[in-house]
Write an enzyme that holds these catalytic residues in place. Structure first.
Site, PDB file in Angstrom:
ATOM      1  N   GLU A  61       6.830   9.972   1.383  1.00 39.53           N
ATOM      2  CA  GLU A  61       6.630   8.526   1.527  1.00 39.53           C
ATOM      3  C   GLU A  61       6.724   7.977   0.110  1.00 39.53           C
ATOM      4  O   GLU A  61       5.750   7.977  -0.632  1.00 39.53           O
ATOM      5  CB  GLU A  61       5.278   8.239   2.183  1.00 39.53           C
ATOM      6  CG  GLU A  61       5.189   6.837   2.727  1.00 39.53           C
ATOM      7  CD  GLU A  61       4.879   5.805   1.672  1.00 39.53           C
ATOM      8  OE1 GLU A  61       5.807   5.426   0.914  1.00 39.53           O
ATOM      9  OE2 GLU A  61       3.730   5.388   1.592  1.00 39.53           O
ATOM     10  N   GLU A  86       8.955   1.391  -8.268  1.00 36.94           N
ATOM     11  CA  GLU A  86       8.314   2.694  -8.555  1.00 36.94           C
ATOM     12  C   GLU A  86       9.346   3.787  -8.760  1.00 36.94           C
ATOM     13  O   GLU A  86       9.042   4.816  -9.335  1.00 36.94           O
ATOM     14  CB  GLU A  86       7.373   3.188  -7.434  1.00 36.94           C
ATOM     15  CG  GLU A  86       6.050   2.488  -7.371  1.00 36.94           C
ATOM     16  CD  GLU A  86       5.137   3.122  -6.342  1.00 36.94           C
ATOM     17  OE1 GLU A  86       5.032   4.361  -6.302  1.00 36.94           O
ATOM     18  OE2 GLU A  86       4.523   2.352  -5.586  1.00 36.94           O
ATOM     19  N   ASP A  89      -2.696   1.627   6.534  1.00 39.37           N
ATOM     20  CA  ASP A  89      -1.493   0.875   6.935  1.00 39.37           C
ATOM     21  C   ASP A  89      -0.944   1.625   8.145  1.00 39.37           C
ATOM     22  O   ASP A  89      -0.212   2.611   8.019  1.00 39.37           O
ATOM     23  CB  ASP A  89      -0.484   0.868   5.772  1.00 39.37           C
ATOM     24  CG  ASP A  89       0.811   0.142   6.141  1.00 39.37           C
ATOM     25  OD1 ASP A  89       1.071  -0.037   7.350  1.00 39.37           O
ATOM     26  OD2 ASP A  89       1.552  -0.226   5.221  1.00 39.37           O
ATOM     27  N   HIS A 115       1.355  -2.772   3.999  1.00 43.11           N
ATOM     28  CA  HIS A 115       0.827  -2.962   2.637  1.00 43.11           C
ATOM     29  C   HIS A 115       1.950  -3.296   1.650  1.00 43.11           C
ATOM     30  O   HIS A 115       1.682  -3.688   0.524  1.00 43.11           O
ATOM     31  CB  HIS A 115       0.031  -1.748   2.170  1.00 43.11           C
ATOM     32  CG  HIS A 115       0.865  -0.584   1.735  1.00 43.11           C
ATOM     33  ND1 HIS A 115       1.555   0.220   2.633  1.00 43.11           N
ATOM     34  CD2 HIS A 115       1.147  -0.093   0.514  1.00 43.11           C
ATOM     35  CE1 HIS A 115       2.203   1.152   1.963  1.00 43.11           C
ATOM     36  NE2 HIS A 115       1.979   0.997   0.670  1.00 43.11           N
TER      37      HIS A 115
HETATM   38  N1  SAH Z   1       2.290  11.229   1.013  1.00 40.55           N
HETATM   39  C1  SAH Z   1       1.072  10.481   0.808  1.00 40.55           C
HETATM   40  C2  SAH Z   1       1.040   9.763  -0.507  1.00 40.55           C
HETATM   41  C3  SAH Z   1       2.188   8.822  -0.765  1.00 40.55           C
HETATM   42  S1  SAH Z   1       2.030   7.949  -2.279  1.00 40.55           S
HETATM   43  C4  SAH Z   1       0.877   9.552   1.964  1.00 40.55           C
HETATM   44  O1  SAH Z   1       1.841   9.322   2.691  1.00 40.55           O
HETATM   45  O2  SAH Z   1      -0.210   9.039   2.138  1.00 40.55           O
HETATM   46  C5  SAH Z   1       3.083   8.811  -3.354  1.00 40.55           C
HETATM   47  C6  SAH Z   1       2.463  10.025  -4.007  1.00 40.55           C
HETATM   48  O3  SAH Z   1       3.517  10.676  -4.695  1.00 40.55           O
HETATM   49  C7  SAH Z   1       1.410   9.748  -5.047  1.00 40.55           C
HETATM   50  O4  SAH Z   1       0.250  10.483  -4.765  1.00 40.55           O
HETATM   51  C8  SAH Z   1       2.027  10.179  -6.381  1.00 40.55           C
HETATM   52  O5  SAH Z   1       1.104  10.764  -7.269  1.00 40.55           O
HETATM   53  C9  SAH Z   1       3.052  11.193  -5.921  1.00 40.55           C
HETATM   54  N2  SAH Z   1       4.233  11.369  -6.791  1.00 40.55           N
HETATM   55  C10 SAH Z   1       5.098  10.400  -7.183  1.00 40.55           C
HETATM   56  N3  SAH Z   1       6.081  10.912  -7.926  1.00 40.55           N
HETATM   57  C11 SAH Z   1       5.865  12.236  -8.026  1.00 40.55           C
HETATM   58  C12 SAH Z   1       6.526  13.292  -8.688  1.00 40.55           C
HETATM   59  N4  SAH Z   1       7.645  13.074  -9.375  1.00 40.55           N
HETATM   60  N5  SAH Z   1       6.002  14.526  -8.611  1.00 40.55           N
HETATM   61  C13 SAH Z   1       4.868  14.742  -7.912  1.00 40.55           C
HETATM   62  N6  SAH Z   1       4.174  13.782  -7.264  1.00 40.55           N
HETATM   63  C14 SAH Z   1       4.668  12.539  -7.302  1.00 40.55           C
END
Ligand code: SAH
Length: 525
Positions: A323, A332, A230, A473
């Site tokens: 993100e 979420e 994306d 996305h």
């Molecule tokens: N920063 C990456 C992934 C974003 S998706 C990017 O920009 O491509 C969000 C990610 O946050 C996921 O991999 C999920 O496992 C993680 N995540 C969500 N809540 C979390 C939490 N409370 N503690 C640790 N990781 C978390």
């Protein structure tokens, strides 16, 4: 399962065909118009043509416009008054064929008594007695069959009256049920607030095992591939960091939910002294390899765990990047985790990026899609499945909307300052007004969000998930209306939105829209 049904379909049809009674045309015959004087001139309800009689006009509407007026009368079960109001409504509003054919029984737009007033003086179309029409055909039959038919007609009329009363009772009961459902939902939604405001919302309170499905979905590469590809999203984060290196120089940065580590690597390249990257999902093992193979392991420290449950190797950080955005921004509820990290680890004058965001709504007019998704259930292979609408409408749809179907200006219903917002403020009620740009039918409401990297940034970066911008996305979130209503350019449509977490699944949302007298709760899950 679906393939099995398809294969069996034609065979079943062949077997049943012989038993199915032939449909007769006799129903239509009762709508033959009354004989009229030859000197009448009747203006068509749908165009400027003048015809020589009522019957010619009805025939012209049917053949040239595809609108069978007697059929409409039957479909909407109109009595004399209903018929008169419909004709005046069509004339008065210069109704299009399309809008006329999509009128639903649930809300007849000509319901108001104001439509009893004739638009044309001495309108010959208003001089037909709807009931008498059927008797005209009877008078043309032989005396014996005439008797039989009149008995049959009377019985049918009584049955129709009873059916009509039963239907009214049923719709009243359904309305009451709906009110009860809303009331019950309200009670459930409000139940937890009795615990008083908690600094960390339900997400922080969830245990690891309760969130297992959520984190395991992030363990698979495909979701990360989709996010990385994306480019509106990923390039915005990259440009914000690469074009504002002064903000990152020598800073300690925390990446909440690092996934493949992409944001941490941007931050390291932008000059951060140290980056701490945290993720609870298995993807972090890939991130460890990725960081090493890009020789950034001196700067980036990766930690597997929930941000709410681990201890960072530093006491405070200068900047938090994440993100966290979901569909309709808040789906979420990952922002809860970022706020937890902010309150626990951020220095007093620290920065959270993105630093603010908006949620907006706009009105949608897409009759074709509404017919395809909602009106569809009124007639499925000749059967009424109208009750299915009650299951279909309340599910918000995530899809890319054609920009030309947006018929109003956008209204911002929520602005979030990530530096100061609290978890409890992420559940909210807001009034809004949609300024209509096009006279048509409003069939749905669309929701989307905008993201800003702004604070202390010499080069500000922002992106939008609006239907008017390149698609992302996140697409858009569409709330279909059960009953579309007509709107005029310039109208200001007031409404109210309430956004709550679903108590049964705090990562899902319940969104209630109150608009034009229709109140509907939608789920996003
Ligand atoms: N920063 C990456 C992934 C974003 S998706 C990017 O920009 O491509 C969000 C990610 O946050 C996921 O991999 C999920 O496992 C993680 N995540 C969500 N809540 C979390 C939490 N409370 N503690 C640790 N990781 C978390």
């Amino acid at each position: 399962m679906a393939a099995h049904t398809v294969l069996d379909g034609p065979k079943i049809q062949g077997e049943l065909c012989d038993d199915v009674p032939e449909l007769s045309d006799s129903d239509d015959e009762q709508w033959l118009p009354v004989e009229e004087g030859s000197d009448v001139s009747v203006l068509c309800v749908l165009c400027h043509r003048t015809l020589g009689s009522v019957s010619e006009t009805l025939e012209h509407c049917k053949t040239d416009h595809g609108v069978d007026i007697p059929d409409l009368v039957k479909k909407h079960r109109l009595d004399d008054y209903g018929y008169i109001k419909m004709i005046n409504y069509i004339r008065g509003n210069k109704c299009s064929v399309e809008s006329l054919l999509m009128v639903s029984n649930a809300s007849l737009p000509w319901d108001s008594d104001e439509y009893m007033k004739p638009v044309l003086p001495d309108d010959p179309l208003l001089q037909i007695d709807v009931e008498e029409l059927s008797e005209v055909t009877v008078s043309m039959l032989s005396p014996s069959s005439k008797d039989q038919v009149s008995v049959l007609l009377q019985t049918a009329r009584h049955a129709e009256e009873r059916a009509h009363r039963a239907e009214e009772n049923l719709s009243q009961a359904l309305e009451d049920l709906n009110k009860l459902k809303l009331l019950a939902q309200g009670l459930v939604l409000n139940a937890d607030t009795s615990h008083g405001p908690s600094s960390f919302g339900p997400i922080a309170e969830l245990r690891d095992d309760e969130d297992e499905a959520y984190f395991s979905s992030y363990g698979h590469y495909s979701i990360h591939e989709e996010m990385l590809k994306d480019n509106v999203r990923t390039e915005s984060y990259r440009d914000f960091m690469y074009c504002n290196m002064d903000v990152f120089k020598d800073k300690v940065v925390l990446d909440v939910g690092c996934g493949t580590g992409i944001l941490s690597m941007f931050a390291a390249k932008a000059g951060a002294k140290k980056v701490i990257a945290v993720d609870q999902s298995e993807i972090i093992y890939q991130a460890m390899d990725i960081v090493r193979s890009n020789k950034l392991d001196d700067t980036i420290t990766l930690i597997k765990g929930r941000i709410e449950e681990i201890n960072l190797p530093v006491e405070k950080v200068d900047i938090i990047i994440s993100e966290w955005m979901g569909y309709f921004l808040l789906f979420e509820s990952m922002l809860d985790s970022v706020l937890y990290a902010r309150d626990r680890y951020l220095v007093d004058d620290g920065l959270v990026f993105p630093d603010h965001c908006n949620i907006s709504l706009a009105a949608v007019g897409d009759i074709q899609k509404h017919n395809d998704r909602i009106a569809f259930w009124d007639d499925v292979y000749g059967f009424k499945m109208t009750c299915m609408k009650k299951a279909v409408v309340p599910e918000a749809v995530v899809e890319v909307l054609k920009p030309e179907t947006v018929i109003s200006e956008s209204a911002v219903v929520k602005t979030i300052d990530c530096g100061t917002v609290t978890v409890s403020e992420l559940e909210f009620t807001a009034d809004f007004t949609l300024k209509i740009r096009l006279s048509t039918f409003c069939t749905a409401i669309v929701g989307y969000f905008d993201i800003f990297f702004d604070k202390h940034c010499g080069n500000k970066v922002e992106f939008s998930t609006s239907p008017n911008c390149p698609k992302t996305h996140w697409k858009q979130t569409v709330f279909m209306l059960e009953s579309p209503f007509s709107v005029q350019a310039g109208d200001e449509l007031p409404g109210q939105i309430t956004v709550h977490k679903n108590r049964k699944d705090p990562r899902a949302l319940l969104i209630t829209l109150d608009l034009a007298g229709q109140k509907q709760t939608y789920s996003l899950q």
